[in-house]
Write an enzyme that holds these catalytic residues in place. Structure first.
Site, PDB file in Angstrom:
ATOM      1  N   ASP A  62       1.085  -1.612   0.175  1.00 18.29           N
ATOM      2  CA  ASP A  62       0.368  -0.201  -0.061  1.00 18.29           C
ATOM      3  C   ASP A  62       0.973   1.429  -0.138  1.00 18.29           C
ATOM      4  OD1 ASP A  62      -2.777  -1.581  -0.013  1.00 18.29           O
ATOM      5  OD2 ASP A  62      -2.889  -0.479   1.722  1.00 18.29           O
ATOM      6  N   HIS A  85       3.850  -2.297   2.970  1.00 18.76           N
ATOM      7  CA  HIS A  85       4.212  -0.859   3.014  1.00 18.76           C
ATOM      8  C   HIS A  85       5.090  -0.502   1.556  1.00 18.76           C
ATOM      9  CE1 HIS A  85       0.851  -0.245   6.141  1.00 18.76           C
ATOM     10  NE2 HIS A  85       0.843   0.536   5.686  1.00 18.76           N
TER      11      HIS A  85
HETATM   12 NI    NI Z   1      -3.156   3.041   3.457  1.00 23.87          NI
END
Ligand code: NI
Length: 255
Positions: A59, A200
């Site tokens: 992400d 991430h």
């Molecule tokens: Ni996010």
């Protein structure tokens, strides 16, 4: 090789002398059939309703570590799903094109990471449409899936999103620990067939975790797949939220 060339020329000469129509004699050698190797990140042909599959998801990018992550995923032959922020896309369009070329999935994480449950209808619609437009302009693809920032969603808001919502069931907490070893350990502790792992690609430690994580998952017999591949046997509906594949296949792979 020179011998073969010589003999094929001789063969052509003979053919022409015999007045046979052999058009290939004057034509330049045909290039070999498409022998380009498959993209290193191309998923193996698997059926996640039978085989044990997991999806690595990333992400908040693309960012400055995304290219390195793509290198690691290529090396590990592991496709990933990238929930990108629309506002980051114009800064790293090349990374998106690489994702497409190397068999990864691009999905939406909204334009500027707004909490959709604190947004107006107009804001939500704009978050969706501007991100899809940015992805299309950069990479020529339309994302199928959206992950709401913070995982914040609710029926009232979800109805305004004309795409399936994809959450996760394994939070590696990579953003919190910023520690590759802990990221790997948490993922391996919690993963099960059908899992969606949250990471991430804006953190270097998360990228560093990928080679070990991918090889350990493969050791355990998991197939690494994109989110769309994970749900290939199920119909994902717009405005509905999914956090893992229910009743997944459990047949382990021999990597
Ligand atoms: Ni996010």
């Amino acid at each position: 090789m020179p011998v073969r060339l010589k003999s094929s020329r001789a063969l052509c000469g003979l053919a022409m002398a015999a007045a046979l129509l052999l058009s290939s004699c004057s034509a330049p050698a045909q290039p070999a059939a498409d022998t380009a190797p498959e993209s290193p990140a191309a998923p193996a042909p698997v059926d996640c309703s039978v085989d044990a599959c997991v999806a690595l998801t990333f992400d908040d990018g693309p960012g400055k570590y995304t290219d390195r992550l793509l290198d690691e995923l290529a090396e590990a032959q592991a496709p990933g799903t990238f929930f990108v922020l629309g506002k980051n896309v114009p800064k790293f369009p090349e990374a998106l094109r690489r994702m497409v070329a190397e068999g990864h999935e691009i999905a939406s994480h909204t334009y500027d990471h707004r909490d959709l449950t604190k947004s107006t209808r107009e804001q939500i619609e704009r978050e969706v449409s501007t991100t899809n437009k940015a992805i299309d302009e950069a990479a020529g693809v339309t994302p199928r899936l959206l992950r709401p920032p913070y995982g914040a969603h609710g029926v009232v808001y979800d109805r305004l999103i004309p795409m399936p919502l994809v959450l996760w069931d394994v939070d590696t907490l990579d953003w919190k620990t910023l520690d590759a070893k802990k990221t790997v350990a948490t993922a391996l502790d919690e993963v099960k067939p059908g899992s969606i792992l949250l990471m991430h690609d804006i953190h270097e430690s998360s990228v560093q975790a990928v080679p070990k994580l991918a090889s350990k998952l493969k050791e355990r017999g998991y197939h690494l797949v994109t989110v769309s591949k994970l749900f290939e046997s199920r119909e994902l509906k717009p405005s509905k939220a999914y956090s893992r594949l229910e009743n997944p296949g459990t047949k382990l792979a021999e990597h």
